[in-house]
Write a protein that holds these residues in place. Structure first.
Motif, mmCIF file in Angstrom:
data_model
loop_
_atom_site.group_PDB
_atom_site.id
_atom_site.type_symbol
_atom_site.label_atom_id
_atom_site.label_comp_id
_atom_site.label_asym_id
_atom_site.label_seq_id
_atom_site.Cartn_x
_atom_site.Cartn_y
_atom_site.Cartn_z
ATOM 1 N N ARG A 45 0.843 -1.202 0.000
ATOM 2 C CA ARG A 45 0.000 0.000 0.000
ATOM 3 C C ARG A 45 0.871 1.242 0.000
ATOM 4 N NH1 ARG A 45 -2.281 3.783 3.148
ATOM 5 N NH2 ARG A 45 -4.420 4.377 2.676
ATOM 6 N N ALA A 46 1.913 1.217 0.793
ATOM 7 C CA ALA A 46 2.823 2.357 0.841
ATOM 8 C C ALA A 46 3.505 2.550 -0.513
ATOM 9 C CB ALA A 46 3.868 2.148 1.927
ATOM 10 N N ARG A 47 3.881 1.450 -1.155
ATOM 11 C CA ARG A 47 4.524 1.533 -2.464
ATOM 12 C C ARG A 47 3.555 2.095 -3.504
ATOM 13 N NH1 ARG A 47 6.543 -3.089 -2.106
ATOM 14 N NH2 ARG A 47 4.905 -4.254 -3.149
ATOM 15 N N ARG A 48 2.310 1.647 -3.482
ATOM 16 C CA ARG A 48 1.307 2.180 -4.421
ATOM 17 C C ARG A 48 1.078 3.665 -4.183
ATOM 18 N NH1 ARG A 48 -1.767 -2.338 -3.060
ATOM 19 N NH2 ARG A 48 -3.218 -0.981 -1.969
ATOM 20 N N LEU A 49 1.009 4.057 -2.921
ATOM 21 C CA LEU A 49 0.792 5.461 -2.587
ATOM 22 C C LEU A 49 1.960 6.317 -3.064
ATOM 23 C CD1 LEU A 49 -1.192 7.330 -1.190
ATOM 24 C CD2 LEU A 49 0.011 6.928 0.943
ATOM 25 N N GLU A 50 3.153 5.802 -2.909
ATOM 26 C CA GLU A 50 4.333 6.536 -3.366
ATOM 27 C C GLU A 50 4.329 6.675 -4.888
ATOM 28 O OE1 GLU A 50 7.589 8.786 -3.301
ATOM 29 O OE2 GLU A 50 6.468 8.136 -1.541
ATOM 30 N N ASN A 51 3.991 5.607 -5.583
ATOM 31 C CA ASN A 51 3.901 5.668 -7.054
ATOM 32 C C ASN A 51 2.842 6.675 -7.489
ATOM 33 O OD1 ASN A 51 5.894 3.809 -7.406
ATOM 34 N ND2 ASN A 51 4.494 2.068 -7.615
ATOM 35 N N PHE A 52 1.711 6.672 -6.798
ATOM 36 C CA PHE A 52 0.637 7.608 -7.135
ATOM 37 C C PHE A 52 1.111 9.046 -6.960
ATOM 38 C CE2 PHE A 52 -2.909 10.207 -5.513
ATOM 39 C CZ PHE A 52 -3.683 10.234 -6.658
ATOM 40 N N ARG A 53 1.800 9.300 -5.853
ATOM 41 C CA ARG A 53 2.292 10.666 -5.606
ATOM 42 C C ARG A 53 3.309 11.097 -6.662
ATOM 43 N NH1 ARG A 53 2.707 9.829 0.796
ATOM 44 N NH2 ARG A 53 0.586 10.423 1.323
ATOM 45 N N GLN A 54 4.156 10.159 -7.074
ATOM 46 C CA GLN A 54 5.152 10.494 -8.102
ATOM 47 C C GLN A 54 4.471 10.829 -9.426
ATOM 48 O OE1 GLN A 54 7.803 7.197 -8.324
ATOM 49 N NE2 GLN A 54 8.972 7.780 -6.493
ATOM 50 N N HIS A 55 3.498 10.013 -9.808
ATOM 51 C CA HIS A 55 2.786 10.268 -11.066
ATOM 52 C C HIS A 55 2.008 11.568 -11.006
ATOM 53 C CE1 HIS A 55 3.891 6.631 -13.074
ATOM 54 N NE2 HIS A 55 3.446 5.880 -12.089
ATOM 55 N N LYS A 56 1.420 11.840 -9.851
ATOM 56 C CA LYS A 56 0.645 13.070 -9.688
ATOM 57 C C LYS A 56 1.557 14.294 -9.792
ATOM 58 C CE LYS A 56 -2.769 15.122 -6.630
ATOM 59 N NZ LYS A 56 -3.439 15.035 -5.344
ATOM 60 N N ALA A 57 2.752 14.193 -9.215
ATOM 61 C CA ALA A 57 3.691 15.307 -9.270
ATOM 62 C C ALA A 57 4.232 15.503 -10.685
ATOM 63 C CB ALA A 57 4.841 15.062 -8.303
ATOM 64 N N ALA A 58 4.404 14.410 -11.422
ATOM 65 C CA ALA A 58 4.956 14.502 -12.772
ATOM 66 C C ALA A 58 3.926 15.012 -13.773
ATOM 67 C CB ALA A 58 5.476 13.144 -13.218
ATOM 68 N N ALA A 59 2.647 14.792 -13.512
ATOM 69 C CA ALA A 59 1.596 15.199 -14.448
ATOM 70 C C ALA A 59 1.394 16.712 -14.387
ATOM 71 C CB ALA A 59 0.297 14.483 -14.113
ATOM 72 N N PRO A 60 1.123 17.344 -15.533
ATOM 73 C CA PRO A 60 0.856 18.785 -15.509
ATOM 74 C C PRO A 60 -0.457 19.090 -14.807
ATOM 75 C CG PRO A 60 0.486 17.899 -17.700
ATOM 76 C CD PRO A 60 1.081 16.786 -16.876
#
Length: 125
Positions: A45-60
Motif C-alpha cells: 500500500r505504501a509503495r502504491r501510494l508513493e507511485n501515485f504521488r510520483q505520477h501526480k507530481a509529474a503530471a501537468p
C-alpha cells in the motif's frame, strides 16, 4: 539371508515387494503446502501510494481538465450516434409506411380501373 540366518516374515514381505516393484506407503504425514502470503499489505500500500504521488507530481496541472474534455467529447459523440440511429430508424419506418400506403393506393386504383372497364363493357338499357 546372509550368514544362514532365517529372515522374519516382515523382512521377506518387504524384500518381495521391493523385488516386484510394489510401492510401499509410509505412515509419515505429508508436509503441508506452503501457506499463501497475503497480498496488499502495508508495504505494498505504501509503495502504491508513493507511485501515485510520483505520477501526480509529474503530471501537468491541466491534466484533469484535459481528461474532462475528452470525457465530454466522448459523451457527445455517443449522444450524436444515438440520435443518428434514432433518426435512421424513424426514416426507415416512414419509408416502410409510405410503401404500404403506396401499395394500397395502387391496388385500389387498379381495382377501380378494372371495375370501370367492366362497367363500360356492360350493355346499357
Amino acid at each position: 539371508m546372509p550368514g544362514g540366518v532365517l529372515a522374519t516374515s516382515g523382512e521377506v514381505g518387504k524384500a518381495s515387494e521391493e523385488a516386484c516393484g510394489v510401492l510401499t506407503v509410509s505412515n509419515k504425514i505429508a508436509p503441508a503446502a506452503p501457506k499463501r502470503r497475503a497480498r496488499g499489505g502495508k508495504a505494498s500500500r505504501a509503495r502504491r501510494l508513493e507511485n501515485f504521488r510520483q505520477h501526480k507530481a509529474a503530471a501537468p496541472a491541466a491534466a484533469p481538465a484535459i481528461k474532462w474534455e475528452q470525457l465530454a467529447h466522448g459523451l457527445l459523440r455517443q449522444q450524436r450516434a444515438t440520435l443518428r440511429d434514432g433518426a435512421r430508424a424513424a426514416w426507415m419506418r416512414m419509408r416502410a409506411t409510405r410503401a404500404k400506403i403506396g401499395a394500397a393506393v395502387r391496388s385500389a386504383w387498379r381495382c377501380r380501373s378494372l371495375l370501370a372497364r367492366h362497367l363500360e363493357s356492360l350493355p346499357t338499357a
